[in-house]
Design an enzyme around this catalytic site. Sequence first.
Site, PDB file in Angstrom:
ATOM      1  N   ALA A  66       0.788  -1.169   0.224  1.00 18.35           N
ATOM      2  CA  ALA A  66       0.093   0.183  -0.141  1.00 18.35           C
ATOM      3  C   ALA A  66       0.988   1.103   0.089  1.00 18.35           C
ATOM      4  CB  ALA A  66      -0.985  -0.076   1.350  1.00 18.35           C
ATOM      5  N   GLY A 105       0.460  -5.213   0.703  1.00 16.43           N
ATOM      6  CA  GLY A 105      -0.637  -4.996  -0.231  1.00 16.43           C
ATOM      7  C   GLY A 105      -0.005  -5.412  -1.635  1.00 16.43           C
ATOM      8  N   GLU A 108      -0.673  -9.167  -1.523  1.00 14.56           N
ATOM      9  CA  GLU A 108      -2.108  -9.457  -1.387  1.00 14.56           C
ATOM     10  C   GLU A 108      -2.891  -9.228  -2.620  1.00 14.56           C
ATOM     11  OE1 GLU A 108      -2.224  -6.553   2.058  1.00 14.56           O
ATOM     12  OE2 GLU A 108      -3.221  -8.142   3.125  1.00 14.56           O
ATOM     13  N   GLU A 128       3.897  -5.841   7.058  1.00 13.52           N
ATOM     14  CA  GLU A 128       3.208  -5.214   7.601  1.00 13.52           C
ATOM     15  C   GLU A 128       3.524  -4.893   9.144  1.00 13.52           C
ATOM     16  OE1 GLU A 128       1.975  -6.803   5.192  1.00 13.52           O
ATOM     17  OE2 GLU A 128       0.691  -5.733   4.215  1.00 13.52           O
TER      18      GLU A 128
HETATM   19  C1  3H9 Z   1       0.595  -2.313   3.491  1.00 18.42           C
HETATM   20  O1  3H9 Z   1       0.564  -2.782   2.362  1.00 18.42           O
HETATM   21  C2  3H9 Z   1      -0.853  -2.327   3.883  1.00 18.42           C
HETATM   22  C3  3H9 Z   1      -1.772  -3.544   3.432  1.00 18.42           C
HETATM   23  O2  3H9 Z   1      -1.586  -4.595   4.035  1.00 18.42           O
HETATM   24  C4  3H9 Z   1      -3.223  -2.953   3.570  1.00 18.42           C
HETATM   25  C5  3H9 Z   1      -3.863  -1.818   2.964  1.00 18.42           C
HETATM   26  C6  3H9 Z   1      -5.457  -1.682   3.174  1.00 18.42           C
HETATM   27  N1  3H9 Z   1       4.660   3.430   0.274  1.00 18.42           N
HETATM   28  O3  3H9 Z   1      13.396   1.517   0.961  1.00 18.42           O
HETATM   29  P1  3H9 Z   1      13.962   2.459  -0.342  1.00 18.42           P
HETATM   30  C7  3H9 Z   1       9.352   4.646  -1.046  1.00 18.42           C
HETATM   31  S1  3H9 Z   1       1.677  -1.682   4.087  1.00 18.42           S
HETATM   32  C8  3H9 Z   1       5.207   4.570  -0.161  1.00 18.42           C
HETATM   33  O4  3H9 Z   1      15.011   3.267  -0.116  1.00 18.42           O
HETATM   34  P2  3H9 Z   1      14.894  -0.107  -1.488  1.00 18.42           P
HETATM   35  C9  3H9 Z   1      10.597   4.963   0.131  1.00 18.42           C
HETATM   36  O5  3H9 Z   1      10.132   5.757   1.176  1.00 18.42           O
HETATM   37  C10 3H9 Z   1       3.080  -1.512   3.098  1.00 18.42           C
HETATM   38  N2  3H9 Z   1       6.456   4.803  -0.254  1.00 18.42           N
HETATM   39  O6  3H9 Z   1      14.358   1.237  -1.561  1.00 18.42           O
HETATM   40  C11 3H9 Z   1      11.506   5.719  -0.718  1.00 18.42           C
HETATM   41  O7  3H9 Z   1      11.443   7.119  -0.920  1.00 18.42           O
HETATM   42  P3  3H9 Z   1      12.389   8.271  -1.091  1.00 18.42           P
HETATM   43  C12 3H9 Z   1       3.762  -3.014   3.146  1.00 18.42           C
HETATM   44  C13 3H9 Z   1       7.226   3.722  -0.222  1.00 18.42           C
HETATM   45  O8  3H9 Z   1      15.362  -0.472  -2.778  1.00 18.42           O
HETATM   46  C14 3H9 Z   1      11.728   4.891  -2.081  1.00 18.42           C
HETATM   47  O9  3H9 Z   1      10.375   4.558  -2.118  1.00 18.42           O
HETATM   48  N3  3H9 Z   1       4.988  -2.835   2.375  1.00 18.42           N
HETATM   49  C15 3H9 Z   1       6.912   2.526   0.076  1.00 18.42           C
HETATM   50  O10 3H9 Z   1      16.009  -0.117  -0.452  1.00 18.42           O
HETATM   51  C16 3H9 Z   1      12.562   3.734  -2.197  1.00 18.42           C
HETATM   52  O11 3H9 Z   1      12.573   2.742  -0.976  1.00 18.42           O
HETATM   53  C17 3H9 Z   1       6.024  -2.481   2.890  1.00 18.42           C
HETATM   54  O12 3H9 Z   1       6.226  -2.427   4.079  1.00 18.42           O
HETATM   55  C18 3H9 Z   1       5.487   2.063   0.158  1.00 18.42           C
HETATM   56  N4  3H9 Z   1       4.886   1.071   0.587  1.00 18.42           N
HETATM   57  O13 3H9 Z   1      13.855  -0.930  -0.872  1.00 18.42           O
HETATM   58  C19 3H9 Z   1       7.422  -2.439   2.096  1.00 18.42           C
HETATM   59  N5  3H9 Z   1       8.002   1.507  -0.094  1.00 18.42           N
HETATM   60  O14 3H9 Z   1      13.140   7.526  -2.352  1.00 18.42           O
HETATM   61  C20 3H9 Z   1       8.175  -1.216   2.299  1.00 18.42           C
HETATM   62  C21 3H9 Z   1       9.008   2.362  -0.256  1.00 18.42           C
HETATM   63  O15 3H9 Z   1      11.536   9.353  -1.312  1.00 18.42           O
HETATM   64  N6  3H9 Z   1       9.221  -0.863   1.530  1.00 18.42           N
HETATM   65  N7  3H9 Z   1       8.702   3.591  -0.416  1.00 18.42           N
HETATM   66  O16 3H9 Z   1      13.109   8.017   0.341  1.00 18.42           O
HETATM   67  C22 3H9 Z   1      10.237  -1.543   1.576  1.00 18.42           C
HETATM   68  O17 3H9 Z   1      10.723  -2.469   2.210  1.00 18.42           O
HETATM   69  C23 3H9 Z   1      11.441  -0.940   0.628  1.00 18.42           C
HETATM   70  O18 3H9 Z   1      11.056   0.113   0.117  1.00 18.42           O
HETATM   71  C24 3H9 Z   1      11.859  -1.953  -0.621  1.00 18.42           C
HETATM   72  C25 3H9 Z   1      12.844  -1.395  -1.877  1.00 18.42           C
HETATM   73  C26 3H9 Z   1      12.310  -3.564  -0.387  1.00 18.42           C
HETATM   74  C27 3H9 Z   1      10.320  -2.107  -1.457  1.00 18.42           C
END
Ligand code: 3H9
Length: 709
Positions: A66, A105, A108, A128
Amino acid sequence: MTAINPVTDLTVEGEIGVLTLNSPPVNALSGRVRQGIYDGITAANADPAVKAIVLICEGRTFIAGADITEFGGASKGPGLHEVQDMMESSPKPVVAAIHGTALGGGLEVALCAHYRVAVPSAKVGLPEVNLGLLPGAGGTQRLPRIVGAQKALEMMTSGQHVPAKAALAMGLVDELAEEGKLREAAIAFAKKCVSENKPLVRVRDNDSKVAADRGKPEIFENFRKANARKFRGFMAPEWNIRCIEAAVNLPFEEGIAVERKLFMELMTGSQSAAQRYSFFAERTAQKIPDVPDTTEIIPVKKVGIIGAGTMGGGIAMNFANVGIPVVIVEVKQEALDRGLATIRKNYERTASRGGITAEQVEQRCALITGSLEMEALADVDMVIEAVFERMDIKKDIFTKLDVICKPGAILGTNTSGLNIDEIASVTQRPQDVIGLHFFSPANVMKLLEIIQADHTSKEVINTSMKLAKKIGKIAVLAGVCPGFVGNRILGPRQREAQKLVMEGAMPWDIDRVLYDFGFPMGPFAMSDLAGLDIGWVKERSKGESIRDVLCEMDRRGQKTGAGYYDYDENRVAKPSPVTEKIIHDFIVKSGANPRTIGDEEILERCIYPMINEGAKILEEGKAIRASDIDIVWQNGYGWPVYRGGPMFYGDLVGLPKVLAKMQEFQAKMGDAYKPAALLEKLVAEGKGFKDFKPNNGITTNTKKDTVHA
Ligand code: 3H9
């Protein structure tokens, strides 16, 4: 190609509709992305030429979850559940094509496709929990239906990213594609769905795995027990577990209702707010306003470390772990041998637990060599000095480094609080000098405080920040001031703990309050663990403090079986009547009257002065933003992630309350408690630390153009 919306395209290739998302950086499920999927699948279903649909992403990853930035705001576009229902009930097969990461998400959504194809480098997971949440888009009900309760418990409470091969074995993925050929493979799979008339598999309908776990509450109880320590204080793991229980015991729709209710409880609570804040804070800390990302990076191909002690050895391992050769310089052969042997032992321990292979142990040890000559540092690109905290010794070393090291080599010091400007002043190249404050054990602890001195160049800062990331550290830039950010804020807490004891609180009362707040241990338990005699000299001890007396009695902490606490043979701590008597005698001698001190007062006295110190650090420009301070405290000092950090916590309890308490303390106990000017200013303006505008970099003697709130 038809543009569905700015982030989604639909192309029809033969009989396959390929729906492509392109919403950098991570294809998070923003309103536009949800709308794009919804409209794209609708369009594909409406097109008689399309017989099956592939959902694929451009860029570095499949949908990473999400869009966290949208949480708490008004939702635009179709809800995620609506999009998922539409995909799942599509009359044409939908195949999710996964590269990068399908997280939260993202997974999901993929679980609502009828099939999943992934490249071997892809990873999937429901992380999450790390944001203080649970998968709120059906993941808690669908995942156990594929992998069973036990695996779902492990995945959802750890947030682990499961590699594609393992995901295939678990049934989360249906087929692996050749690396780099995902699109072709997914289209071929979709064609097969059509030609073989494969069923439209809906995960929600598959009850066999959860039925097998029904009537076995011990699965959950055992899991809770086994992980009680790890989950202490956190709400999200338990809330995830309850959802999996619901998946096992209830029909799908009822399980979804439980998931929604529990998701909202977490989403609206302060723990998730703190954990989501931390997610962004960690990433924001990497951005230095006056050091743009385009700043040159100095290649670091070889590192030199001075000192083979615990710190030097731990630091060396970080570089060897990523293949960078290290030379460690010591003064005595014996110390060098001991240091190198400890490094080997550490690696062997990791290997015995399955963390690395025996071959990797040898490779890494081979990258770390030793020398008794400073001249061995002549060809390194970066030196990190890790010797005693004595200015005279450090100056002597840097004087020699200035002569020995090649031009342009980065000269780092691991000092935890000495004046780096003074260290740099003995060199002809202060622009190359920087603080690299690792935390012990340096091969384990995530934090690296990077200290910008007066003349440190932007290239040296940028290189250090990027190198920190490469070796797996979370770097935070700070300025030169006594104790920098972390230890400077620790100071008031230690002072208050000692003072509270002299007012009548017992060490175990203070430790308990801080432990219950969420710290791994309180200051007295910590002292016992580290050894009370660190920095204590027997010959000079005059029984002037509680610590002096304890050390004189050979109560030097856990290692001697007693310190502030008494320890049994299993090192289990018990409050000590001996310590209590020593404290009592000191209080009597001081002429004070001990009083009963409540838990709330202990907490406020320990925590609020830390917040106040953080405000001073900000107003002096020694940290760029409030969240940087919080990242230091979370990753270096065990501040509970679910409370954000001292500055986030200050905002949470309300700065007017913190200010009022500091004023009260000042009136009672003097100017050591004087409220920071920034704290007063923010309260007067009705603002919090969250409103503090980032400084335009660190303020040094040569740069004072700081922008304040
Ligand atoms: C969810 O899904 C809830 C659902 O179950 C239910 C809904 C109803 N959103 O980490 P990085 C940005 S909760 C917005 O440096 P990497 C991050 O801030 C979500 N922004 O890269 C950064 O911005 P900036 C569950 C996001 O290659 C840029 O992307 N998912 C999101 O080292 C690059 O990120 C997670 O918890 C996001 N979801 O790692 C996954 N994700 O460049 C969270 C990232 O401006 N994300 N950004 O600083 C991660 O674990 C890592 O970002 C990922 C990439 C592994 C994907």
